[in-house]
Design a protein around this motif. Sequence first.
Motif, PDB file in Angstrom:
ATOM      1  N   MET A  43       0.849  -1.196   0.000  1.00  0.00           N
ATOM      2  CA  MET A  43       0.000   0.000   0.000  1.00  0.00           C
ATOM      3  C   MET A  43       0.882   1.243   0.000  1.00  0.00           C
ATOM      4  O   MET A  43       1.916   1.268   0.657  1.00  0.00           O
ATOM      5  CB  MET A  43      -0.890   0.027   1.239  1.00  0.00           C
ATOM      6  CG  MET A  43      -1.876  -1.115   1.324  1.00  0.00           C
ATOM      7  SD  MET A  43      -3.031  -0.879   2.690  1.00  0.00           S
ATOM      8  CE  MET A  43      -1.907  -0.758   4.078  1.00  0.00           C
ATOM      9  N   LYS A  44       0.410   2.254  -0.726  1.00  0.00           N
ATOM     10  CA  LYS A  44       1.198   3.486  -0.837  1.00  0.00           C
ATOM     11  C   LYS A  44       0.376   4.700  -0.419  1.00  0.00           C
ATOM     12  O   LYS A  44      -0.806   4.797  -0.737  1.00  0.00           O
ATOM     13  CB  LYS A  44       1.697   3.660  -2.273  1.00  0.00           C
ATOM     14  CG  LYS A  44       2.730   2.608  -2.656  1.00  0.00           C
ATOM     15  CD  LYS A  44       3.278   2.838  -4.035  1.00  0.00           C
ATOM     16  CE  LYS A  44       4.365   1.805  -4.326  1.00  0.00           C
ATOM     17  NZ  LYS A  44       4.929   1.981  -5.664  1.00  0.00           N
ATOM     18  N   ALA A  45       1.054   5.611   0.295  1.00  0.00           N
ATOM     19  CA  ALA A  45       0.419   6.857   0.730  1.00  0.00           C
ATOM     20  C   ALA A  45       1.268   8.026   0.255  1.00  0.00           C
ATOM     21  O   ALA A  45       2.500   7.951   0.255  1.00  0.00           O
ATOM     22  CB  ALA A  45       0.295   6.883   2.246  1.00  0.00           C
ATOM     23  N   LEU A  46       0.597   9.109  -0.145  1.00  0.00           N
ATOM     24  CA  LEU A  46       1.285  10.338  -0.522  1.00  0.00           C
ATOM     25  C   LEU A  46       0.915  11.395   0.505  1.00  0.00           C
ATOM     26  O   LEU A  46      -0.271  11.646   0.731  1.00  0.00           O
ATOM     27  CB  LEU A  46       0.846  10.772  -1.928  1.00  0.00           C
ATOM     28  CG  LEU A  46       1.672  11.901  -2.575  1.00  0.00           C
ATOM     29  CD1 LEU A  46       3.088  11.421  -2.891  1.00  0.00           C
ATOM     30  CD2 LEU A  46       1.002  12.407  -3.844  1.00  0.00           C
ATOM     31  N   HIS A  47       1.939  11.992   1.125  1.00  0.00           N
ATOM     32  CA  HIS A  47       1.665  13.006   2.146  1.00  0.00           C
ATOM     33  C   HIS A  47       2.334  14.326   1.796  1.00  0.00           C
ATOM     34  O   HIS A  47       3.557  14.387   1.652  1.00  0.00           O
ATOM     35  CB  HIS A  47       2.132  12.549   3.528  1.00  0.00           C
ATOM     36  CG  HIS A  47       1.854  13.567   4.584  1.00  0.00           C
ATOM     37  ND1 HIS A  47       0.602  13.718   5.160  1.00  0.00           N
ATOM     38  CD2 HIS A  47       2.624  14.553   5.114  1.00  0.00           C
ATOM     39  CE1 HIS A  47       0.639  14.726   6.011  1.00  0.00           C
ATOM     40  NE2 HIS A  47       1.853  15.260   5.994  1.00  0.00           N
ATOM     41  N   PHE A  48       1.535  15.382   1.668  1.00  0.00           N
ATOM     42  CA  PHE A  48       2.049  16.717   1.396  1.00  0.00           C
ATOM     43  C   PHE A  48       2.443  17.398   2.710  1.00  0.00           C
ATOM     44  O   PHE A  48       1.593  17.606   3.572  1.00  0.00           O
ATOM     45  CB  PHE A  48       0.983  17.562   0.688  1.00  0.00           C
ATOM     46  CG  PHE A  48       0.777  17.185  -0.761  1.00  0.00           C
ATOM     47  CD1 PHE A  48       1.384  17.914  -1.774  1.00  0.00           C
ATOM     48  CD2 PHE A  48      -0.014  16.093  -1.106  1.00  0.00           C
ATOM     49  CE1 PHE A  48       1.196  17.567  -3.107  1.00  0.00           C
ATOM     50  CE2 PHE A  48      -0.203  15.737  -2.431  1.00  0.00           C
ATOM     51  CZ  PHE A  48       0.406  16.484  -3.442  1.00  0.00           C
ATOM     52  N   GLY A  49       3.742  17.715   2.843  1.00  0.00           N
ATOM     53  CA  GLY A  49       4.217  18.416   4.031  1.00  0.00           C
ATOM     54  C   GLY A  49       5.070  17.535   4.915  1.00  0.00           C
ATOM     55  O   GLY A  49       4.554  16.760   5.711  1.00  0.00           O
ATOM     56  N   ALA A  50       6.417  17.658   4.777  1.00  0.00           N
ATOM     57  CA  ALA A  50       7.334  16.841   5.593  1.00  0.00           C
ATOM     58  C   ALA A  50       7.780  17.610   6.831  1.00  0.00           C
ATOM     59  O   ALA A  50       8.951  17.607   7.204  1.00  0.00           O
ATOM     60  CB  ALA A  50       8.536  16.421   4.750  1.00  0.00           C
ATOM     61  N   GLY A  51       6.822  18.279   7.468  1.00  0.00           N
ATOM     62  CA  GLY A  51       7.121  19.035   8.685  1.00  0.00           C
ATOM     63  C   GLY A  51       6.939  18.191   9.926  1.00  0.00           C
ATOM     64  O   GLY A  51       6.879  16.960   9.870  1.00  0.00           O
TER      65      GLY A  51
END
Length: 388
Positions: free
Chosen positions: A1-9
Amino acid sequence: MKALHFGAGKIGKGLIGNLLNKTGYEVCFVDVNQEMIDCINKRNSYSVELLDEEHSVEIISPVSALNSITQKEKVIEAIVNVDIITTSVGVVNLPNIARVLAEGLLDRIAQNRKKIDVIANENAINASLTLKKEIEQIISVEEMTQINSHVGFPNSAIDRLALSKKGDQGEIALVEPFFEWVINKSEMVNFDLPLISNAIYVENLKPYIERKLYIVNMGHAATAYLGFLTGESTIAKALRNPEVERIVRAAMVESSQYMIETYRSDSQEMIEFIEKTLKRFKNSNISDEILRVGRSPIRKLGYEERLVKPARELFKLGLPFENLAASIAAGYLFNNPEDEESFALQSYIRENGIDKAISHFSQIEHAKMKEMITKHYDKMKNNHKMTH
């Protein structure tokens, strides 16, 4: 399963990416900070340190990262191929990611991929809806109709104190042991995926949002404003003062009565939640500065905001709000010349008096309410420092 997350804070790595990874997702971060991106890609991992007695460190892997400006095509390709999309970029930055998201989602639909949920996890109410509206503004009605039939924008509420520090292997996310990620299940479109590890799924998000704002955020602000008057530097130190702790706890109990009346919340659960929240505030491993927590007092003393809204509602119901009134008064005494709002607030009070300030900033007009706040204001102002 793959997830895309905007914001590596801090929240992206310390909460969202962390829980997605625990659920079994391979997480790809999207950011604009090239140094952060290179650091993640070099190791295919990052570190999260727990702010507890042990200061245990967790390695989150496998992860990767893309630059939304220089690797736009790869980001679009990822949107087409992942199973879930999440964000934590700050609500003001949602317009900046709307275009690439729109392009990717439309490509995904054209390629007949399965339905997908996009969850914006920002410190704002209904952030996913805000993101959806940003997308709506930049594409055609026909394209938005396609997105509406294939994409869910479930709103969420998040709660975890996250800081960061530089380590020899790049930036390390520092997080408190407590966390909460609440997702509105009724707004989802993809139910084929496993539930996110330790996330809470609900049909109605509003009680959770209001509980955070009117108990957690209210208590945090109250501690900062009362603590400021004692001359303390951090939230944990302020709560060592018995009088500060007494007023803050009592204000939280008062505010919980609003929750009980409005949402029929369980009173015992509310008491347990308050004690858990105070324990978080007292965590001596976290240096949570009073000047940081107390900043922007004009916003925090607003009509619908954390301190004033529960006090107004309790007043209407004929229920006690004495300690909320004391906390509001302390907010009007928060004097940090380096904070723009605090400077403006104190200037206004000097020129117009506290009575007019309460009307102007908190829009409280009822004489009895104002009387109670000004009584506490005058007493605190004369004392300058509360008893140690």
